[in-house]
Design a protein around this motif. Structure first.
Motif, PDB file in Angstrom:
ATOM      1  N   ILE A 192     -13.631  -2.075  -3.188  1.00  0.00           N
ATOM      2  CA  ILE A 192     -13.206  -0.926  -3.988  1.00  0.00           C
ATOM      3  C   ILE A 192     -11.720  -0.646  -3.784  1.00  0.00           C
ATOM      4  O   ILE A 192     -11.005  -0.254  -4.718  1.00  0.00           O
ATOM      5  CB  ILE A 192     -14.063   0.306  -3.643  1.00  0.00           C
ATOM      6  CG1 ILE A 192     -15.529   0.052  -4.031  1.00  0.00           C
ATOM      7  CG2 ILE A 192     -13.570   1.544  -4.383  1.00  0.00           C
ATOM      8  CD1 ILE A 192     -16.490   1.120  -3.533  1.00  0.00           C
ATOM      9  N   THR A 193     -11.220  -0.848  -2.573  1.00  0.00           N
ATOM     10  CA  THR A 193      -9.793  -0.668  -2.324  1.00  0.00           C
ATOM     11  C   THR A 193      -8.978  -1.693  -3.123  1.00  0.00           C
ATOM     12  O   THR A 193      -7.898  -1.379  -3.647  1.00  0.00           O
ATOM     13  CB  THR A 193      -9.490  -0.787  -0.823  1.00  0.00           C
ATOM     14  OG1 THR A 193     -10.321   0.127  -0.095  1.00  0.00           O
ATOM     15  CG2 THR A 193      -8.035  -0.455  -0.527  1.00  0.00           C
ATOM     16  N   LEU A 194      -9.501  -2.901  -3.241  1.00  0.00           N
ATOM     17  CA  LEU A 194      -8.858  -3.890  -4.109  1.00  0.00           C
ATOM     18  C   LEU A 194      -8.811  -3.410  -5.556  1.00  0.00           C
ATOM     19  O   LEU A 194      -7.786  -3.532  -6.235  1.00  0.00           O
ATOM     20  CB  LEU A 194      -9.610  -5.219  -4.024  1.00  0.00           C
ATOM     21  CG  LEU A 194      -9.278  -6.133  -2.849  1.00  0.00           C
ATOM     22  CD1 LEU A 194     -10.316  -7.243  -2.735  1.00  0.00           C
ATOM     23  CD2 LEU A 194      -7.890  -6.734  -3.014  1.00  0.00           C
ATOM     24  N   LEU A 195      -9.936  -2.863  -6.039  1.00  0.00           N
ATOM     25  CA  LEU A 195      -9.961  -2.352  -7.410  1.00  0.00           C
ATOM     26  C   LEU A 195      -8.917  -1.249  -7.585  1.00  0.00           C
ATOM     27  O   LEU A 195      -8.258  -1.169  -8.630  1.00  0.00           O
ATOM     28  CB  LEU A 195     -11.354  -1.812  -7.742  1.00  0.00           C
ATOM     29  CG  LEU A 195     -12.482  -2.831  -7.872  1.00  0.00           C
ATOM     30  CD1 LEU A 195     -13.817  -2.122  -8.077  1.00  0.00           C
ATOM     31  CD2 LEU A 195     -12.219  -3.793  -9.033  1.00  0.00           C
ATOM     32  N   GLY A 229      -7.020   2.865   7.322  1.00  0.00           N
ATOM     33  CA  GLY A 229      -5.568   2.763   7.223  1.00  0.00           C
ATOM     34  C   GLY A 229      -5.115   2.180   5.897  1.00  0.00           C
ATOM     35  O   GLY A 229      -4.178   2.695   5.269  1.00  0.00           O
ATOM     36  N   TRP A 230      -5.775   1.115   5.428  1.00  0.00           N
ATOM     37  CA  TRP A 230      -5.357   0.492   4.173  1.00  0.00           C
ATOM     38  C   TRP A 230      -5.777   1.309   2.953  1.00  0.00           C
ATOM     39  O   TRP A 230      -5.132   1.240   1.900  1.00  0.00           O
ATOM     40  CB  TRP A 230      -5.871  -0.940   4.091  1.00  0.00           C
ATOM     41  CG  TRP A 230      -4.993  -1.865   4.882  1.00  0.00           C
ATOM     42  CD1 TRP A 230      -5.271  -2.464   6.077  1.00  0.00           C
ATOM     43  CD2 TRP A 230      -3.653  -2.248   4.549  1.00  0.00           C
ATOM     44  NE1 TRP A 230      -4.192  -3.191   6.508  1.00  0.00           N
ATOM     45  CE2 TRP A 230      -3.186  -3.087   5.596  1.00  0.00           C
ATOM     46  CE3 TRP A 230      -2.805  -1.972   3.487  1.00  0.00           C
ATOM     47  CZ2 TRP A 230      -1.909  -3.646   5.585  1.00  0.00           C
ATOM     48  CZ3 TRP A 230      -1.528  -2.529   3.477  1.00  0.00           C
ATOM     49  CH2 TRP A 230      -1.097  -3.349   4.523  1.00  0.00           C
ATOM     50  N   ILE A 231      -6.843   2.112   3.076  1.00  0.00           N
ATOM     51  CA  ILE A 231      -7.168   3.036   1.982  1.00  0.00           C
ATOM     52  C   ILE A 231      -6.066   4.079   1.850  1.00  0.00           C
ATOM     53  O   ILE A 231      -5.614   4.398   0.745  1.00  0.00           O
ATOM     54  CB  ILE A 231      -8.537   3.706   2.207  1.00  0.00           C
ATOM     55  CG1 ILE A 231      -9.661   2.677   2.095  1.00  0.00           C
ATOM     56  CG2 ILE A 231      -8.764   4.824   1.185  1.00  0.00           C
ATOM     57  CD1 ILE A 231     -11.013   3.194   2.539  1.00  0.00           C
ATOM     58  N   ARG A 232      -5.618   4.624   2.993  1.00  0.00           N
ATOM     59  CA  ARG A 232      -4.512   5.583   2.936  1.00  0.00           C
ATOM     60  C   ARG A 232      -3.252   4.917   2.356  1.00  0.00           C
ATOM     61  O   ARG A 232      -2.494   5.538   1.602  1.00  0.00           O
ATOM     62  CB  ARG A 232      -4.226   6.130   4.328  1.00  0.00           C
ATOM     63  CG  ARG A 232      -5.265   7.154   4.812  1.00  0.00           C
ATOM     64  CD  ARG A 232      -5.168   8.441   4.025  1.00  0.00           C
ATOM     65  NE  ARG A 232      -5.981   9.507   4.594  1.00  0.00           N
ATOM     66  CZ  ARG A 232      -7.044  10.030   4.014  1.00  0.00           C
ATOM     67  NH1 ARG A 232      -7.434   9.585   2.811  1.00  0.00           N
ATOM     68  NH2 ARG A 232      -7.710  11.018   4.579  1.00  0.00           N
ATOM     69  N   ALA A 233      -3.024   3.653   2.700  1.00  0.00           N
ATOM     70  CA  ALA A 233      -1.880   2.932   2.133  1.00  0.00           C
ATOM     71  C   ALA A 233      -2.011   2.820   0.616  1.00  0.00           C
ATOM     72  O   ALA A 233      -1.028   2.957  -0.126  1.00  0.00           O
ATOM     73  CB  ALA A 233      -1.775   1.546   2.764  1.00  0.00           C
ATOM     74  N   PHE A 307      -3.492  -7.094   2.130  1.00  0.00           N
ATOM     75  CA  PHE A 307      -3.775  -6.136   3.197  1.00  0.00           C
ATOM     76  C   PHE A 307      -3.255  -6.624   4.553  1.00  0.00           C
ATOM     77  O   PHE A 307      -3.954  -6.558   5.570  1.00  0.00           O
ATOM     78  CB  PHE A 307      -5.274  -5.842   3.253  1.00  0.00           C
ATOM     79  CG  PHE A 307      -5.792  -5.169   2.015  1.00  0.00           C
ATOM     80  CD1 PHE A 307      -5.159  -4.055   1.485  1.00  0.00           C
ATOM     81  CD2 PHE A 307      -6.905  -5.664   1.357  1.00  0.00           C
ATOM     82  CE1 PHE A 307      -5.622  -3.442   0.330  1.00  0.00           C
ATOM     83  CE2 PHE A 307      -7.386  -5.052   0.204  1.00  0.00           C
ATOM     84  CZ  PHE A 307      -6.743  -3.940  -0.313  1.00  0.00           C
ATOM     85  N   VAL A 308      -2.031  -7.091   4.555  1.00  0.00           N
ATOM     86  CA  VAL A 308      -1.281  -7.391   5.774  1.00  0.00           C
ATOM     87  C   VAL A 308       0.165  -7.006   5.503  1.00  0.00           C
ATOM     88  O   VAL A 308       0.701  -7.292   4.423  1.00  0.00           O
ATOM     89  CB  VAL A 308      -1.373  -8.878   6.163  1.00  0.00           C
ATOM     90  CG1 VAL A 308      -0.277  -9.240   7.155  1.00  0.00           C
ATOM     91  CG2 VAL A 308      -2.720  -9.194   6.787  1.00  0.00           C
ATOM     92  N   CYS A 309       0.797  -6.338   6.462  1.00  0.00           N
ATOM     93  CA  CYS A 309       2.212  -6.003   6.315  1.00  0.00           C
ATOM     94  C   CYS A 309       3.014  -6.861   7.279  1.00  0.00           C
ATOM     95  O   CYS A 309       2.982  -6.655   8.494  1.00  0.00           O
ATOM     96  CB  CYS A 309       2.460  -4.523   6.592  1.00  0.00           C
ATOM     97  SG  CYS A 309       4.166  -4.016   6.250  1.00  0.00           S
ATOM     98  N   THR A 310       3.708  -7.834   6.746  1.00  0.00           N
ATOM     99  CA  THR A 310       4.565  -8.722   7.535  1.00  0.00           C
ATOM    100  C   THR A 310       5.938  -8.074   7.716  1.00  0.00           C
ATOM    101  O   THR A 310       6.283  -7.118   7.012  1.00  0.00           O
ATOM    102  CB  THR A 310       4.726 -10.057   6.808  1.00  0.00           C
ATOM    103  OG1 THR A 310       5.308  -9.790   5.512  1.00  0.00           O
ATOM    104  CG2 THR A 310       3.383 -10.756   6.625  1.00  0.00           C
ATOM    105  N   PRO A 311       6.765  -8.585   8.628  1.00  0.00           N
ATOM    106  CA  PRO A 311       8.128  -8.033   8.780  1.00  0.00           C
ATOM    107  C   PRO A 311       8.931  -8.078   7.480  1.00  0.00           C
ATOM    108  O   PRO A 311       9.698  -7.161   7.200  1.00  0.00           O
ATOM    109  CB  PRO A 311       8.740  -8.936   9.855  1.00  0.00           C
ATOM    110  CG  PRO A 311       7.568  -9.402  10.675  1.00  0.00           C
ATOM    111  CD  PRO A 311       6.461  -9.582   9.685  1.00  0.00           C
ATOM    112  N   GLU A 312       8.742  -9.135   6.685  1.00  0.00           N
ATOM    113  CA  GLU A 312       9.505  -9.215   5.442  1.00  0.00           C
ATOM    114  C   GLU A 312       9.046  -8.171   4.423  1.00  0.00           C
ATOM    115  O   GLU A 312       9.855  -7.617   3.668  1.00  0.00           O
ATOM    116  CB  GLU A 312       9.435 -10.621   4.842  1.00  0.00           C
ATOM    117  CG  GLU A 312       8.043 -11.178   4.659  1.00  0.00           C
ATOM    118  CD  GLU A 312       7.583 -12.027   5.846  1.00  0.00           C
ATOM    119  OE1 GLU A 312       6.832 -12.994   5.615  1.00  0.00           O
ATOM    120  OE2 GLU A 312       7.968 -11.706   6.993  1.00  0.00           O
TER     121      GLU A 312
END
Length: 458
Positions: A192-195, A229-233, A307-312
């Motif tokens: 659902i977060t993807l949607l 955390g990623w839902i809040r994002a 759903f990953v936050c890299t340094p870049e």
């Protein structure tokens, strides 16, 4: 009742009419003058009339879009927005964007139906229903979607995410252990977060919020902090692309209470952008410093990709924060570093959506610094994006780049860039039409004209 914007009305009434000597400028004349100036400087057609000026003077909209504010400052000959009674929104003020070309056409019905379906599942998600299934395949499907996002046509991934959501809820109707139940709620929550994220990219952040409420209920049922955390994002992202930066900041800061893994880096970086945009500079710098000193590792339950936050990826957000601070040189430095890290990473691991946004930050910084050639070089890879990946936020950011070319007049290079932007925004993804055999037929898109044609000028 909204408070009237007396400063704007006074500025208009002190501006001589260009049509009626001895009279002040009417609302309709002001709107026409703004549209003419925006066309001359951006070659983008804006629909503005006297009714909208009246709306601004009544105070119904307290923070119009950037292009309209720019036009009002120019025509009314003022230096700053606050001279016209405009102040950045702080949570409850009315605001309105000025750019409305959708990135993809023909998706509204599907997006609305999917959002309604997620709402209908909310009450179910809040119960303790259980089912029997090993969820390894569902988790593998979610990882495949997140890692191929913006490499595979969005419509196909949207349908797959929807199917995962429905399958997880169907299985929850059966009998299973509490652990298996939590795994299924987790799978449903990620789907659902993807949607929700895709709904933002398809131009409907309002519908994304419907999805995230049910996703949050799933995260609660699964007791899954990484998912929270990623839902809040995602909620931050939906609010951000509705220009509600105060609410976006609230979501991002609240997410820091739960975030594990790299979501923490994303949320701290995103909150710094939001706070900078609403003028809370000290708090923005505080969170920016937190983000830049974080040493995070990917959590085992983060699906990867989107759903990953890299340094870049974080570096691109930091560049956006410095842009909001008005520090173009630091914007350029962080955007350059972000792009260099993207280019050094294996292509299969690159978040191409975030990379394109970082390149547009490069272009903005170059234009502000007076480096037109550098801006053209930065924006070129973005303009080569295939139509099916031209999501709404990308189109909006690209139009902002075009607007920053105004100081360069109508040179050949500037005209070339503006022409490329117009072509880019006129070629959204071809919408698919369901057919009797279940396959999708492609239709010719409706073209939203933002530039005069030869026939118009004749």
């Amino acid at each position: 009742m909204p408070e009237p914007n007396d400063l704007l009305r006074a500025a208009r009434e002190h501006t001589p009419s260009r049509r009626a000597p001895g009279e002040h400028m009417s609302r309709g004349e002001l709107a026409d003058a703004i549209c003419a100036w925006l066309w001359d400087t951006t070659e983008i057609k804006y629909e503005l009339d006297g009714h909208y000026i009246a709306k601004l003077e009544r105070g119904a909209v307290r923070w119009p879009g950037a292009a309209y504010r720019s036009g009002l400052r120019h025509v009314l000959d003022v230096a700053a927005d606050n001279e016209l009674g405009f102040f950045p929104p702080s949570g409850g003020s009315a605001l309105e964007p000025d750019l409305a070309p959708p990135s993809m056409i023909g998706h509204d019905d599907d997006l609305i139906v999917a959002g309604d379906e997620s709402i209908a599942l909310l009450s179910f998600a809040e119960q303790s229903n259980v089912g029997e299934l090993t969820v390894e395949q569902l988790q593998a499907d979610i990882e495949r979607i997140t890692q191929s996002y913006l490499r595979t046509p969005t419509r196909q991934l949207f349908a797959t995410s929807r199917a995962i959501r429905d399958r997880a809820f169907g299985l929850l109707a059966g009998n299973q252990s509490p652990r298996q139940s939590r795994d299924l709620y987790s799978a449903a929550g990620w789907a659902i977060t993807l949607l929700a994220w895709m709904s933002v990219d398809l131009g409907r952040p309002d519908i994304a919020e419907s999805h995230t409420r049910t996703a949050w209920a799933c995260a609660e049922a699964a007791d899954h902090d990484v998912l929270r955390g990623w839902i809040r994002a995602t909620q931050h992202t939906a609010a951000f692309w509705q220009d509600d930066f105060a609410r976006a900041a609230e979501y991002a800061q609240d997410g820091l209470r739960y975030a594990a893994g790299t979501a923490r880096l994303f949320l701290a970086s995103a909150a710094s952008v939001d706070l900078a945009r609403i003028g809370r500079t000290d708090k923005a710098r505080e969170l920016l410093e937190v983000a830049q000193t974080l040493n995070v590792r990917r959590a085992g339950t983060e699906p990867g990709g989107l759903f990953v936050c890299t340094p870049e990826r974080a570096g691109g957000l930091w560049a956006d924060t410095y842009l909001a601070f008005g520090e173009a040189q630091l914007t350029a430095e962080h955007a350059d570093h972000s792009v260099a890290l993207f280019e050094a990473a294996p292509y299969a691991l690159r978040n191409v959506g975030s990379e394109r946004m970082a390149r547009l930050q490069q272009a903005k910084a170059r234009l502000i610094l007076g480096e037109l050639d550098g801006a053209l070089e930065a924006v070129e890879p973005v303009l080569d994006t295939q139509p099916e990946y031209r999501v709404r936020p990308l189109i909006q950011r690209l139009a902002e780049v075009a607007a920053l070319t105004a100081p360069y007049g109508r040179s050949a290079k500037t005209r070339m860039l503006r022409d490329r932007v117009v072509e880019f925004t006129q070629r959204p993804e071809l919408p698919a039409r369901p057919t009797a055999n279940g396959f999708a037929a492609m239709e010719a898109p409706r073209i939203y004209s933002v530039r005069r044609t030869r026939e118009d000028q004749a």
